[in-house]
Design a protein around this motif. Sequence first.
Motif, PDB file in Angstrom:
ATOM      1  N   ALA A  40       0.838  -1.205   0.000  1.00 57.73           N
ATOM      2  CA  ALA A  40       0.000   0.000   0.000  1.00 57.73           C
ATOM      3  C   ALA A  40       0.871   1.252   0.000  1.00 57.73           C
ATOM      4  O   ALA A  40       0.569   2.228  -0.689  1.00 57.73           O
ATOM      5  N   ARG A  41       1.970   1.220   0.741  1.00 55.54           N
ATOM      6  CA  ARG A  41       2.887   2.350   0.795  1.00 55.54           C
ATOM      7  C   ARG A  41       3.504   2.593  -0.586  1.00 55.54           C
ATOM      8  O   ARG A  41       3.580   3.722  -1.060  1.00 55.54           O
ATOM      9  N   GLN A  42       3.922   1.527  -1.263  1.00 53.56           N
ATOM     10  CA  GLN A  42       4.509   1.664  -2.598  1.00 53.56           C
ATOM     11  C   GLN A  42       3.467   2.169  -3.606  1.00 53.56           C
ATOM     12  O   GLN A  42       3.765   3.030  -4.429  1.00 53.56           O
ATOM     13  N   ALA A  43       2.273   1.634  -3.521  1.00 54.84           N
ATOM     14  CA  ALA A  43       1.213   2.055  -4.443  1.00 54.84           C
ATOM     15  C   ALA A  43       0.863   3.521  -4.243  1.00 54.84           C
ATOM     16  O   ALA A  43       0.664   4.258  -5.208  1.00 54.84           O
ATOM     17  N   SER A  44       0.792   3.937  -3.013  1.00 51.78           N
ATOM     18  CA  SER A  44       0.464   5.342  -2.770  1.00 51.78           C
ATOM     19  C   SER A  44       1.602   6.248  -3.215  1.00 51.78           C
ATOM     20  O   SER A  44       1.373   7.393  -3.592  1.00 51.78           O
ATOM     21  N   GLY A  45       2.831   5.735  -3.243  1.00 50.31           N
ATOM     22  CA  GLY A  45       3.945   6.517  -3.756  1.00 50.31           C
ATOM     23  C   GLY A  45       3.854   6.710  -5.261  1.00 50.31           C
ATOM     24  O   GLY A  45       4.344   7.703  -5.802  1.00 50.31           O
ATOM     25  N   ASP A  46       3.218   5.764  -5.960  1.00 52.06           N
ATOM     26  CA  ASP A  46       3.064   5.855  -7.414  1.00 52.06           C
ATOM     27  C   ASP A  46       1.885   6.733  -7.826  1.00 52.06           C
ATOM     28  O   ASP A  46       1.768   7.090  -9.002  1.00 52.06           O
ATOM     29  N   LEU A  47       1.016   7.078  -6.909  1.00 54.03           N
ATOM     30  CA  LEU A  47      -0.194   7.835  -7.256  1.00 54.03           C
ATOM     31  C   LEU A  47       0.102   9.187  -7.921  1.00 54.03           C
ATOM     32  O   LEU A  47      -0.553   9.517  -8.918  1.00 54.03           O
ATOM     33  N   PRO A  48       1.038   9.994  -7.435  1.00 55.72           N
ATOM     34  CA  PRO A  48       1.279  11.272  -8.126  1.00 55.72           C
ATOM     35  C   PRO A  48       1.722  11.081  -9.582  1.00 55.72           C
ATOM     36  O   PRO A  48       1.254  11.791 -10.475  1.00 55.72           O
ATOM     37  N   LYS A  49       2.588  10.098  -9.833  1.00 53.91           N
ATOM     38  CA  LYS A  49       3.050   9.831 -11.197  1.00 53.91           C
ATOM     39  C   LYS A  49       1.878   9.381 -12.062  1.00 53.91           C
ATOM     40  O   LYS A  49       1.715   9.850 -13.192  1.00 53.91           O
ATOM     41  N   LEU A  50       1.049   8.477 -11.541  1.00 54.61           N
ATOM     42  CA  LEU A  50      -0.108   7.991 -12.295  1.00 54.61           C
ATOM     43  C   LEU A  50      -1.103   9.117 -12.569  1.00 54.61           C
ATOM     44  O   LEU A  50      -1.702   9.174 -13.651  1.00 54.61           O
ATOM     45  N   THR A  51      -1.263  10.009 -11.613  1.00 55.76           N
ATOM     46  CA  THR A  51      -2.181  11.136 -11.794  1.00 55.76           C
ATOM     47  C   THR A  51      -1.687  12.055 -12.904  1.00 55.76           C
ATOM     48  O   THR A  51      -2.472  12.507 -13.743  1.00 55.76           O
ATOM     49  N   ARG A  52      -0.371  12.320 -12.938  1.00 51.82           N
ATOM     50  CA  ARG A  52       0.187  13.157 -14.010  1.00 51.82           C
ATOM     51  C   ARG A  52       0.009  12.493 -15.370  1.00 51.82           C
ATOM     52  O   ARG A  52      -0.355  13.145 -16.349  1.00 51.82           O
ATOM     53  N   GLN A  53       0.241  11.187 -15.431  1.00 49.56           N
ATOM     54  CA  GLN A  53       0.065  10.462 -16.692  1.00 49.56           C
ATOM     55  C   GLN A  53      -1.386  10.498 -17.152  1.00 49.56           C
ATOM     56  O   GLN A  53      -1.669  10.681 -18.334  1.00 49.56           O
ATOM     57  N   LEU A  54      -2.307  10.343 -16.207  1.00 44.60           N
ATOM     58  CA  LEU A  54      -3.732  10.393 -16.541  1.00 44.60           C
ATOM     59  C   LEU A  54      -4.119  11.778 -17.048  1.00 44.60           C
ATOM     60  O   LEU A  54      -4.857  11.900 -18.027  1.00 44.60           O
ATOM     61  N   ASP A  55      -3.609  12.823 -16.404  1.00 47.88           N
ATOM     62  CA  ASP A  55      -3.895  14.194 -16.853  1.00 47.88           C
ATOM     63  C   ASP A  55      -3.380  14.418 -18.274  1.00 47.88           C
ATOM     64  O   ASP A  55      -4.064  15.017 -19.103  1.00 47.88           O
ATOM     65  N   THR A  56      -2.178  13.929 -18.559  1.00 47.94           N
ATOM     66  CA  THR A  56      -1.606  14.077 -19.901  1.00 47.94           C
ATOM     67  C   THR A  56      -2.444  13.331 -20.930  1.00 47.94           C
ATOM     68  O   THR A  56      -2.753  13.860 -22.001  1.00 47.94           O
ATOM     69  N   THR A  57      -2.828  12.110 -20.605  1.00 48.63           N
ATOM     70  CA  THR A  57      -3.638  11.310 -21.522  1.00 48.63           C
ATOM     71  C   THR A  57      -4.984  11.971 -21.778  1.00 48.63           C
ATOM     72  O   THR A  57      -5.442  12.068 -22.924  1.00 48.63           O
ATOM     73  N   LEU A  58      -5.635  12.430 -20.711  1.00 49.82           N
ATOM     74  CA  LEU A  58      -6.938  13.080 -20.870  1.00 49.82           C
ATOM     75  C   LEU A  58      -6.821  14.371 -21.680  1.00 49.82           C
ATOM     76  O   LEU A  58      -7.721  14.711 -22.445  1.00 49.82           O
ATOM     77  N   GLY A  59      -5.707  15.079 -21.524  1.00 49.03           N
ATOM     78  CA  GLY A  59      -5.487  16.292 -22.324  1.00 49.03           C
ATOM     79  C   GLY A  59      -5.412  15.954 -23.798  1.00 49.03           C
ATOM     80  O   GLY A  59      -5.982  16.658 -24.638  1.00 49.03           O
ATOM     81  N   GLY A  60      -4.703  14.863 -24.142  1.00 49.55           N
ATOM     82  CA  GLY A  60      -4.616  14.439 -25.538  1.00 49.55           C
ATOM     83  C   GLY A  60      -5.957  14.000 -26.090  1.00 49.55           C
ATOM     84  O   GLY A  60      -6.318  14.341 -27.220  1.00 49.55           O
ATOM     85  N   VAL A  61      -6.706  13.257 -25.303  1.00 51.06           N
ATOM     86  CA  VAL A  61      -8.037  12.815 -25.729  1.00 51.06           C
ATOM     87  C   VAL A  61      -8.953  14.023 -25.929  1.00 51.06           C
ATOM     88  O   VAL A  61      -9.696  14.101 -26.914  1.00 51.06           O
ATOM     89  N   ASN A  62      -8.865  14.985 -25.030  1.00 50.32           N
ATOM     90  CA  ASN A  62      -9.705  16.177 -25.138  1.00 50.32           C
ATOM     91  C   ASN A  62      -9.372  16.955 -26.411  1.00 50.32           C
ATOM     92  O   ASN A  62     -10.275  17.420 -27.114  1.00 50.32           O
ATOM     93  N   ALA A  63      -8.078  17.068 -26.723  1.00 50.78           N
ATOM     94  CA  ALA A  63      -7.683  17.773 -27.947  1.00 50.78           C
ATOM     95  C   ALA A  63      -8.233  17.065 -29.177  1.00 50.78           C
ATOM     96  O   ALA A  63      -8.718  17.715 -30.120  1.00 50.78           O
ATOM     97  N   GLN A  64      -8.185  15.741 -29.190  1.00 54.21           N
ATOM     98  CA  GLN A  64      -8.718  14.986 -30.324  1.00 54.21           C
ATOM     99  C   GLN A  64     -10.236  15.135 -30.414  1.00 54.21           C
ATOM    100  O   GLN A  64     -10.791  15.229 -31.507  1.00 54.21           O
ATOM    101  N   MET A  65     -10.907  15.158 -29.278  1.00 49.33           N
ATOM    102  CA  MET A  65     -12.365  15.309 -29.270  1.00 49.33           C
ATOM    103  C   MET A  65     -12.767  16.693 -29.796  1.00 49.33           C
ATOM    104  O   MET A  65     -13.827  16.836 -30.407  1.00 49.33           O
ATOM    105  N   GLN A  66     -11.940  17.701 -29.557  1.00 50.34           N
ATOM    106  CA  GLN A  66     -12.251  19.041 -30.045  1.00 50.34           C
ATOM    107  C   GLN A  66     -12.251  19.082 -31.576  1.00 50.34           C
ATOM    108  O   GLN A  66     -13.003  19.836 -32.176  1.00 50.34           O
ATOM    109  N   SER A  67     -11.399  18.267 -32.211  1.00 49.85           N
ATOM    110  CA  SER A  67     -11.322  18.272 -33.669  1.00 49.85           C
ATOM    111  C   SER A  67     -12.352  17.339 -34.312  1.00 49.85           C
ATOM    112  O   SER A  67     -12.500  17.335 -35.530  1.00 49.85           O
ATOM    113  N   LEU A  68     -13.050  16.569 -33.526  1.00 51.09           N
ATOM    114  CA  LEU A  68     -14.000  15.602 -34.071  1.00 51.09           C
ATOM    115  C   LEU A  68     -15.148  16.250 -34.863  1.00 51.09           C
ATOM    116  O   LEU A  68     -15.461  15.779 -35.958  1.00 51.09           O
TER     117      LEU A  68
END
Length: 115
Positions: A40-68
């Motif tokens: 649990a300690r290791q997983a919670s340490g990975d949460l900030p990195k995973l959150t940044r990756q999710l934000d980046t991915t969602l930003g890319g998806v949002n940009a693609q949706m804008q051009s749809l």
Amino acid sequence: AGRGSIGKLLYDPKTEADLAGAAHSLNASLKTLQPLLENARQASGDLPKLTRQLDTTLGGVNAQMQSLPALVLQTKQVLDDTDRTLRALQNTWPISSSVTPPPKQKVVPVRPPND
């Protein structure tokens, strides 16, 4: 002495054995929980990195949706142009003689509903 509740707790050998058993059981449970807590300690340490990756991915998806919508409009325009070209081609001399005309649609007259 030793006949009341506190005396019984202090002097009864069964109480001492029960407490020792409970302590042993507690230690075993804690040893079992330690790897889980470490995971649990290791997983919670990975949460900030995973959150940044999710934000980046969602930003890319949002940009693609804008051009749809523009992509859909362009596709519709290409299909309309293709349809007009095919219709014109079907009316051209060498091809027009081999293309059967579409059946004429029958229009049903509008009637008022029965009262």
